[in-house]
Write an enzyme that holds these catalytic residues in place. Structure first.
Site, PDB file in Angstrom:
ATOM      1  CD  GLU A 173      22.878 -65.216  67.209  1.00 57.87           C
ATOM      2  OE1 GLU A 173      22.010 -64.998  66.351  1.00 57.87           O
ATOM      3  OE2 GLU A 173      23.916 -64.540  67.293  1.00 57.87           O
ATOM      4  CB  SER A 213      36.868 -65.076  76.400  1.00 55.39           C
ATOM      5  OG  SER A 213      37.221 -63.791  75.955  1.00 55.39           O
ATOM      6  CB  CYS A 215      30.844 -56.172  71.197  1.00 55.36           C
ATOM      7  SG  CYS A 215      30.119 -57.814  71.369  1.00 55.36           S
ATOM      8  CB  CYS A 245      32.673 -53.894  74.183  1.00 54.91           C
ATOM      9  SG  CYS A 245      33.266 -54.692  75.688  1.00 54.91           S
ATOM     10  CB  CYS A 253      32.108 -69.915  70.088  1.00 59.63           C
ATOM     11  SG  CYS A 253      31.973 -68.222  70.667  1.00 59.63           S
ATOM     12  CB  CYS A 271      34.854 -62.365  67.497  1.00 58.38           C
ATOM     13  SG  CYS A 271      35.838 -63.708  68.054  1.00 58.38           S
ATOM     14  N   GLY A 300      27.548 -62.445  76.137  1.00 63.46           N
ATOM     15  CA  GLY A 300      27.588 -62.275  77.584  1.00 63.46           C
ATOM     16  C   GLY A 300      28.981 -62.232  78.167  1.00 63.46           C
ATOM     17  CD  GLU A 301      32.877 -60.826  81.350  1.00 63.37           C
ATOM     18  OE1 GLU A 301      33.349 -60.414  80.292  1.00 63.37           O
ATOM     19  OE2 GLU A 301      33.457 -61.682  82.051  1.00 63.37           O
ATOM     20  CB  CYS A 341      26.530 -58.416  76.879  1.00 66.13           C
ATOM     21  SG  CYS A 341      28.120 -58.426  77.760  1.00 66.13           S
ATOM     22  CB  SER A 393      38.362 -58.979  75.644  1.00 67.31           C
ATOM     23  OG  SER A 393      37.827 -60.253  75.409  1.00 67.31           O
ATOM     24  CG  LEU A 394      44.825 -55.736  77.057  1.00 67.81           C
ATOM     25  CD1 LEU A 394      44.411 -55.462  78.494  1.00 67.81           C
ATOM     26  CD2 LEU A 394      46.289 -56.210  77.020  1.00 67.81           C
ATOM     27  CG  ASN A 436      34.525 -60.480  62.780  1.00 68.05           C
ATOM     28  OD1 ASN A 436      35.051 -60.834  61.741  1.00 68.05           O
ATOM     29  ND2 ASN A 436      34.794 -61.047  63.942  1.00 68.05           N
TER      30      ASN A 436
HETATM   31  N1  SAH Z   1      32.501 -60.922  77.347  1.00 64.12           N
HETATM   32  C1  SAH Z   1      33.573 -61.805  77.037  1.00 64.12           C
HETATM   33  C2  SAH Z   1      33.248 -62.855  75.978  1.00 64.12           C
HETATM   34  C3  SAH Z   1      32.475 -62.411  74.754  1.00 64.12           C
HETATM   35  S1  SAH Z   1      33.298 -61.492  73.495  1.00 64.12           S
HETATM   36  C4  SAH Z   1      34.801 -61.024  76.640  1.00 64.12           C
HETATM   37  O1  SAH Z   1      34.719 -59.804  76.560  1.00 64.12           O
HETATM   38  O2  SAH Z   1      35.853 -61.615  76.476  1.00 64.12           O
HETATM   39  C5  SAH Z   1      34.399 -62.583  72.709  1.00 64.12           C
HETATM   40  C6  SAH Z   1      35.583 -61.887  72.030  1.00 64.12           C
HETATM   41  O3  SAH Z   1      35.169 -61.206  70.833  1.00 64.12           O
HETATM   42  C7  SAH Z   1      36.207 -60.814  72.907  1.00 64.12           C
HETATM   43  O4  SAH Z   1      37.601 -60.890  72.827  1.00 64.12           O
HETATM   44  C8  SAH Z   1      35.692 -59.545  72.267  1.00 64.12           C
HETATM   45  O5  SAH Z   1      36.475 -58.455  72.598  1.00 64.12           O
HETATM   46  C9  SAH Z   1      35.727 -59.907  70.804  1.00 64.12           C
HETATM   47  N2  SAH Z   1      34.895 -59.065  69.951  1.00 64.12           N
HETATM   48  C10 SAH Z   1      33.774 -58.408  70.274  1.00 64.12           C
HETATM   49  N3  SAH Z   1      33.283 -57.742  69.206  1.00 64.12           N
HETATM   50  C11 SAH Z   1      34.113 -58.012  68.168  1.00 64.12           C
HETATM   51  C12 SAH Z   1      34.123 -57.665  66.792  1.00 64.12           C
HETATM   52  N4  SAH Z   1      33.164 -56.910  66.274  1.00 64.12           N
HETATM   53  N5  SAH Z   1      35.113 -58.140  66.024  1.00 64.12           N
HETATM   54  C13 SAH Z   1      36.078 -58.941  66.544  1.00 64.12           C
HETATM   55  N6  SAH Z   1      36.117 -59.316  67.833  1.00 64.12           N
HETATM   56  C14 SAH Z   1      35.154 -58.860  68.640  1.00 64.12           C
END
Ligand code: SAH
Length: 346
Positions: A94, A197, A121, A118, A107, A339, A165-166, A114, A220-221, A296
């Site tokens: 997507e 990211s 996610c 996390c 985006c 996100c 994905g990463e 992935c 993504s900290l 989200n």
């Molecule tokens: N793998 C990469 C890029 C994809 S995630 C990364 O980790 O950065 C893109 C962003 O969405 C990241 O900052 C991730 O932490 C955030 N994200 C993932 N799930 C989410 C959610 N349910 N609500 C809000 N942000 C989320």
């Protein structure tokens, strides 16, 4: 359809020129075809109208153009568009178009599924099937640029690698795609308008710095406390915060470019003063800014957006320490385009 013919866009311009010379044609023909493949994003050899019919037939016999198809496009009531993109082998990823008054951001995805885990996610629940090829990443951008022109009367202005994905686990292909996106022979976009990211793969962050990349870096900290980060992003055990910090210091020393930290605040997970203080401390290592992202929800409610008081406390404390902080409202929630919601649901 899967065939044994070679994907013509896996060839460099030089290889394409050589191919034509071997066919007894001019090297220049390679330039023409290359332009059709990238700058003009042709889907078929028949689109290449300044190439003779015989040559097009010869190309058809030797190669395929594995272009993507936008299988399903959904439009949110806030203007966000989500594309379900079908790849040549039938897999789906997507990508999302996010309009604001001043910019249109694409985006894009870098992998099918992935490999990271996390907990918050939706994409993490899909198995990683494969990496995307450079042309599959490029095509997502072209599709969104076309939609931006069509629905918003302006070209795409920014790109974020925040889809599925990463990206640092598909580094070479992501870099090749960005090369094409920024090249005058591709889309000619400025790398300043591109942000990669990552959840933070220290070795690859250093490699990017060594490779002299010109785009922006977001990490993504979500927590600057080791145990907390490991509990929500289990791979943090393999790539601990000290290693991440060291890699980010290396990145800044080499590139002199600020880092953005993506940060979601959840109820009962990272909403205390201790969490805030740890973030402030982490932010002092390298020049940076913090983007607080709205959560989200993806499922049964195990994770919940923290109270507005907790968010206010984050913002207040960061600002007291002169750390730039932005709050990102989520977009396209009604179509699962926000996100962390990308999970091939429709
Ligand atoms: N793998 C990469 C890029 C994809 S995630 C990364 O980790 O950065 C893109 C962003 O969405 C990241 O900052 C991730 O932490 C955030 N994200 C993932 N799930 C989410 C959610 N349910 N609500 C809000 N942000 C989320």
């Amino acid at each position: 359809m899967v065939t044994n013919k070679k994907d013509i866009r896996a060839l460099t311009k030089e290889q394409l020129r050589d191919f034509f010379v071997k066919q007894g044609d001019k090297a220049f023909r390679g330039n023409q075809v290359y332009e059709w493949l990238w700058q003009k994003a042709a889907h078929t050899f028949d689109d290449m109208t300044n190439i003779s019919k015989e040559t097009r037939k010869m190309l058809e016999d030797n190669f395929v153009i594995n272009h993507i198809e936008v299988d399903n496009m959904q439009r949110s009531n806030d203007g966000t568009i989500k594309n379900a993109v079908r790849l040549h082998d039938g897999l789906i990823v997507e990508s999302v178009l996010i309009p604001t008054p001043t910019r249109t951001t694409a985006c894009v995805s870098s992998q099918v599924g992935c490999s990271l885990d996390c907990k918050f996610c939706a994409t993490a629940r899909l198995k990683r099937m494969r990496n995307l090829n450079p042309d599959e990443i490029y095509d997502q951008v072209v599709a969104i640029d076309n939609e931006s022109r069509h629905y918003h009367n302006r070209p795409l202005s920014n790109i974020v690698f925040m889809g599925m994905g990463e990206p640092l686990m598909n580094y070479n292909n992501v870099l090749k795609a960005i090369d094409k996106i920024t090249s005058p022979e591709g889309l000619g976009m400025s790398s300043k308008r591109i942000t990669l990211s990552t959840s933070g793969v220290p070795k690859m962050i250093k490699k990017m710095a060594d490779d002299g990349v010109k785009f922006n870096l977001a990490v993504s900290l979500h927590s600057a406390i080791e145990e907390v980060r490991t509990s929500i992003m289990p791979f943090n055990e393999t790539f601990p915060l000290d290693d991440l910090r060291e890699a980010l210091e290396y990145w800044y020393a080499k590139t002199k470019r600020k880092i953005s930290y993506e940060y979601v605040v959840w109820n009962g997970i990272n909403d205390t003063q201790k969490d805030i203080d740890a973030l402030v401390k982490f932010c002092k290592y390298v020049p940076c800014k913090v983007n607080i992202i709205e959560y989200n929800p993806i499922d049964d409610g195990e994770y919940q957006q923290a109270s507005s008081e907790a968010l206010e406390q984050y913002i207040k404390t960061l600002e007291q320490h002169r750390i730039v902080v932005n709050v990102r409202r989520s977009r396209g929630k009604d179509i699962d385009a926000a996100c962390g919601q990308l999970a091939n649901k429709s």
